[in-house]
Design a protein around this motif. Structure first.
Motif, PDB file in Angstrom:
ATOM      1  N   GLY A   1      -9.963  26.615  33.380  1.00  0.00           N
ATOM      2  CA  GLY A   1      -9.031  26.973  32.325  1.00  0.00           C
ATOM      3  C   GLY A   1      -7.583  26.894  32.758  1.00  0.00           C
ATOM      4  O   GLY A   1      -6.689  26.886  31.932  1.00  0.00           O
ATOM      5  N   ASP A   2      -7.332  26.793  34.073  1.00  0.00           N
ATOM      6  CA  ASP A   2      -5.959  26.770  34.557  1.00  0.00           C
ATOM      7  C   ASP A   2      -5.212  25.514  34.144  1.00  0.00           C
ATOM      8  O   ASP A   2      -4.011  25.499  34.035  1.00  0.00           O
ATOM      9  CB  ASP A   2      -5.925  26.855  36.093  1.00  0.00           C
ATOM     10  CG  ASP A   2      -6.389  28.203  36.599  1.00  0.00           C
ATOM     11  OD1 ASP A   2      -6.567  29.116  35.769  1.00  0.00           O
ATOM     12  OD2 ASP A   2      -6.574  28.343  37.813  1.00  0.00           O
ATOM     13  N   THR A   3      -5.931  24.420  33.928  1.00  0.00           N
ATOM     14  CA  THR A   3      -5.266  23.160  33.652  1.00  0.00           C
ATOM     15  C   THR A   3      -5.206  22.834  32.175  1.00  0.00           C
ATOM     16  O   THR A   3      -4.675  21.815  31.801  1.00  0.00           O
ATOM     17  CB  THR A   3      -5.967  22.011  34.400  1.00  0.00           C
ATOM     18  OG1 THR A   3      -7.325  21.992  34.008  1.00  0.00           O
ATOM     19  CG2 THR A   3      -5.821  22.181  35.890  1.00  0.00           C
ATOM     20  N   GLY A   4      -5.741  23.670  31.337  1.00  0.00           N
ATOM     21  CA  GLY A   4      -5.628  23.428  29.900  1.00  0.00           C
ATOM     22  C   GLY A   4      -6.965  23.453  29.220  1.00  0.00           C
ATOM     23  O   GLY A   4      -7.994  23.206  29.812  1.00  0.00           O
ATOM     24  N   ASP A   5      -6.949  23.734  27.967  1.00  0.00           N
ATOM     25  CA  ASP A   5      -8.163  23.763  27.173  1.00  0.00           C
ATOM     26  C   ASP A   5      -8.298  22.439  26.444  1.00  0.00           C
ATOM     27  O   ASP A   5      -8.100  22.333  25.258  1.00  0.00           O
ATOM     28  CB  ASP A   5      -8.126  24.923  26.167  1.00  0.00           C
ATOM     29  CG  ASP A   5      -8.069  26.249  26.871  1.00  0.00           C
ATOM     30  OD1 ASP A   5      -6.989  26.851  26.873  1.00  0.00           O
ATOM     31  OD2 ASP A   5      -9.102  26.651  27.412  1.00  0.00           O
ATOM     32  N   GLY A   6      -8.638  21.408  27.148  1.00  0.00           N
ATOM     33  CA  GLY A   6      -8.788  20.119  26.524  1.00  0.00           C
ATOM     34  C   GLY A   6      -7.556  19.255  26.721  1.00  0.00           C
ATOM     35  O   GLY A   6      -6.915  18.862  25.763  1.00  0.00           O
ATOM     36  N   PRO A   7      -7.209  18.943  27.967  1.00  0.00           N
ATOM     37  CA  PRO A   7      -6.015  18.168  28.216  1.00  0.00           C
ATOM     38  C   PRO A   7      -6.141  16.717  27.788  1.00  0.00           C
ATOM     39  O   PRO A   7      -5.178  15.990  27.817  1.00  0.00           O
ATOM     40  CB  PRO A   7      -5.832  18.284  29.726  1.00  0.00           C
ATOM     41  CG  PRO A   7      -7.182  18.553  30.258  1.00  0.00           C
ATOM     42  CD  PRO A   7      -7.891  19.326  29.180  1.00  0.00           C
ATOM     43  N   GLY A   8      -7.304  16.300  27.404  1.00  0.00           N
ATOM     44  CA  GLY A   8      -7.488  14.929  26.961  1.00  0.00           C
ATOM     45  C   GLY A   8      -8.405  14.171  27.892  1.00  0.00           C
ATOM     46  O   GLY A   8      -8.648  14.573  29.021  1.00  0.00           O
ATOM     47  N   PRO A   9      -8.907  13.044  27.404  1.00  0.00           N
ATOM     48  CA  PRO A   9      -9.869  12.282  28.197  1.00  0.00           C
ATOM     49  C   PRO A   9      -9.287  11.717  29.478  1.00  0.00           C
ATOM     50  O   PRO A   9      -9.961  11.640  30.485  1.00  0.00           O
ATOM     51  CB  PRO A   9     -10.322  11.168  27.259  1.00  0.00           C
ATOM     52  CG  PRO A   9      -9.481  11.237  26.044  1.00  0.00           C
ATOM     53  CD  PRO A   9      -8.698  12.509  26.083  1.00  0.00           C
ATOM     54  N   LYS A  10      -8.005  11.325  29.465  1.00  0.00           N
ATOM     55  CA  LYS A  10      -7.401  10.760  30.672  1.00  0.00           C
ATOM     56  C   LYS A  10      -7.316  11.807  31.777  1.00  0.00           C
ATOM     57  O   LYS A  10      -7.678  11.549  32.919  1.00  0.00           O
ATOM     58  CB  LYS A  10      -6.010  10.212  30.357  1.00  0.00           C
ATOM     59  CG  LYS A  10      -5.385   9.496  31.523  1.00  0.00           C
ATOM     60  CD  LYS A  10      -4.066   8.863  31.143  1.00  0.00           C
ATOM     61  CE  LYS A  10      -3.451   8.155  32.329  1.00  0.00           C
ATOM     62  NZ  LYS A  10      -2.172   7.556  31.994  1.00  0.00           N
ATOM     63  N   ALA A  11      -6.850  13.009  31.431  1.00  0.00           N
ATOM     64  CA  ALA A  11      -6.757  14.087  32.421  1.00  0.00           C
ATOM     65  C   ALA A  11      -8.137  14.495  32.912  1.00  0.00           C
ATOM     66  O   ALA A  11      -8.317  14.790  34.091  1.00  0.00           O
ATOM     67  CB  ALA A  11      -6.022  15.286  31.836  1.00  0.00           C
ATOM     68  N   ASP A  12      -9.121  14.519  32.021  1.00  0.00           N
ATOM     69  CA  ASP A  12     -10.487  14.852  32.438  1.00  0.00           C
ATOM     70  C   ASP A  12     -11.019  13.814  33.419  1.00  0.00           C
ATOM     71  O   ASP A  12     -11.683  14.152  34.391  1.00  0.00           O
ATOM     72  CB  ASP A  12     -11.419  14.950  31.228  1.00  0.00           C
ATOM     73  CG  ASP A  12     -11.222  16.227  30.445  1.00  0.00           C
ATOM     74  OD1 ASP A  12     -10.636  17.183  30.993  1.00  0.00           O
ATOM     75  OD2 ASP A  12     -11.658  16.275  29.277  1.00  0.00           O
ATOM     76  N   GLY A  13     -10.716  12.538  33.157  1.00  0.00           N
ATOM     77  CA  GLY A  13     -11.162  11.471  34.058  1.00  0.00           C
ATOM     78  C   GLY A  13     -10.522  11.584  35.423  1.00  0.00           C
ATOM     79  O   GLY A  13     -11.180  11.406  36.449  1.00  0.00           O
ATOM     80  N   VAL A  14      -9.222  11.890  35.451  1.00  0.00           N
ATOM     81  CA  VAL A  14      -8.519  12.067  36.723  1.00  0.00           C
ATOM     82  C   VAL A  14      -9.111  13.250  37.478  1.00  0.00           C
ATOM     83  O   VAL A  14      -9.359  13.171  38.679  1.00  0.00           O
ATOM     84  CB  VAL A  14      -7.000  12.262  36.484  1.00  0.00           C
ATOM     85  CG1 VAL A  14      -6.304  12.699  37.757  1.00  0.00           C
ATOM     86  CG2 VAL A  14      -6.386  10.981  35.946  1.00  0.00           C
ATOM     87  N   ARG A  15      -9.358  14.340  36.749  1.00  0.00           N
ATOM     88  CA  ARG A  15      -9.909  15.533  37.384  1.00  0.00           C
ATOM     89  C   ARG A  15     -11.296  15.238  37.944  1.00  0.00           C
ATOM     90  O   ARG A  15     -11.631  15.679  39.042  1.00  0.00           O
ATOM     91  CB  ARG A  15      -9.967  16.677  36.372  1.00  0.00           C
ATOM     92  CG  ARG A  15     -10.456  17.963  36.977  1.00  0.00           C
ATOM     93  CD  ARG A  15     -10.314  19.168  36.082  1.00  0.00           C
ATOM     94  NE  ARG A  15     -10.693  18.923  34.723  1.00  0.00           N
ATOM     95  CZ  ARG A  15      -9.980  19.315  33.665  1.00  0.00           C
ATOM     96  NH1 ARG A  15      -8.854  19.941  33.822  1.00  0.00           N
ATOM     97  NH2 ARG A  15     -10.404  19.066  32.454  1.00  0.00           N
ATOM     98  N   ARG A  16     -12.117  14.482  37.209  1.00  0.00           N
ATOM     99  CA  ARG A  16     -13.468  14.169  37.686  1.00  0.00           C
ATOM    100  C   ARG A  16     -13.444  13.336  38.959  1.00  0.00           C
ATOM    101  O   ARG A  16     -14.383  13.377  39.746  1.00  0.00           O
ATOM    102  CB  ARG A  16     -14.262  13.453  36.598  1.00  0.00           C
ATOM    103  CG  ARG A  16     -14.972  14.413  35.708  1.00  0.00           C
ATOM    104  CD  ARG A  16     -15.942  13.695  34.776  1.00  0.00           C
ATOM    105  NE  ARG A  16     -15.600  14.096  33.429  1.00  0.00           N
ATOM    106  CZ  ARG A  16     -15.153  13.308  32.477  1.00  0.00           C
ATOM    107  NH1 ARG A  16     -15.044  12.032  32.676  1.00  0.00           N
ATOM    108  NH2 ARG A  16     -14.851  13.785  31.301  1.00  0.00           N
ATOM    109  N   LEU A  17     -12.387  12.539  39.135  1.00  0.00           N
ATOM    110  CA  LEU A  17     -12.268  11.743  40.358  1.00  0.00           C
ATOM    111  C   LEU A  17     -11.574  12.515  41.479  1.00  0.00           C
ATOM    112  O   LEU A  17     -11.968  12.429  42.634  1.00  0.00           O
ATOM    113  CB  LEU A  17     -11.486  10.456  40.071  1.00  0.00           C
ATOM    114  CG  LEU A  17     -12.148   9.462  39.125  1.00  0.00           C
ATOM    115  CD1 LEU A  17     -11.201   8.316  38.824  1.00  0.00           C
ATOM    116  CD2 LEU A  17     -13.452   8.948  39.708  1.00  0.00           C
ATOM    117  N   LEU A  18     -10.521  13.238  41.137  1.00  0.00           N
ATOM    118  CA  LEU A  18      -9.708  13.932  42.140  1.00  0.00           C
ATOM    119  C   LEU A  18     -10.465  15.055  42.829  1.00  0.00           C
ATOM    120  O   LEU A  18     -10.433  15.156  44.062  1.00  0.00           O
ATOM    121  CB  LEU A  18      -8.442  14.497  41.493  1.00  0.00           C
ATOM    122  CG  LEU A  18      -7.593  15.402  42.388  1.00  0.00           C
ATOM    123  CD1 LEU A  18      -6.907  14.580  43.467  1.00  0.00           C
ATOM    124  CD2 LEU A  18      -6.590  16.180  41.574  1.00  0.00           C
TER     125      LEU A  18
END
Length: 182
Positions: A5-22
């Motif tokens: 929850g620290d990074t947002g409630d649904g920052p978007g698919p691009k941010a989710d993809g970056v997070r899944r890799l990072l």
């Protein structure tokens, strides 16, 4: 301790993809640095061990700062707020093993959060697949909330557990898997 929850409630698919890799890459980097540094230390090569541990600490600083900034924008301060100065401090004083250990903590926490989120999503989907229909079948009378003054002799009332109804009446046993409105 939830980091999601620290990074947002649904920052978007691009941010989710970056997070899944990072996040898995950060965990792999910090773990590899700890292990390789430990092997170098055990072999008696302190300089290589320090280099490995520093290499596991440095990549954790930028994501930790990003996590702190995102949390502070939402008015929250999490444990990452402590991790950022701790990471910087270990690099400044040459405590590279401590830095690699500290770097592995948020990386591990986020990996565990991601696994728990995947499991919860899977379980919720499975639960929803087995959910009953949202309304009664067409052959069953509708249940409605009515004012007490409208209740008359002969009405069938559905009383929930813990409900108090100031009327005299008879109760029928609950029959599961029945098409009866009782």
């Amino acid at each position: 301790m939830s980091h999601r929850g620290d990074t947002g409630d649904g920052p978007g698919p691009k941010a989710d993809g970056v997070r899944r890799l990072l996040e898995p890459a950060l965990l792999a980097t910090t773990t590899a640095a700890l292990l390789n540094g430990g092997i170098a230390w055990a072999a008696g090569n302190q300089n290589v061990a320090d280099a490995c541990w520093a290499a596991g600490t440095v990549p954790a600083v930028v994501p930790a700062v990003a996590w702190v900034v995102a949390a502070l924008r939402k008015g929250r301060a999490g444990v990452d707020l402590i991790a950022v100065p701790a990471l910087a401090g270990t690099l400044a004083v040459g405590g590279y093993l401590a830095g690699a250990l500290i770097a592995s903590m948020p990386a591990t926490g986020r990996a565990l959060d991601a696994a728990a989120e995947r499991r919860a999503s899977h379980d919720l989907r499975a639960l929803l697949e087995h959910a009953p229909p949202l309304g009664p079948p067409p052959d069953r009378p509708q249940v409605a909330v009515v004012p007490l003054a409208d209740v008359v002799v002969g009405d069938v009332l559905v009383i929930g557990t813990g409900d108090v109804v100031p009327v005299d009446g008879r109760s029928w046993p609950v029959r599961r898997n029945s098409t009866s409105p009782c």
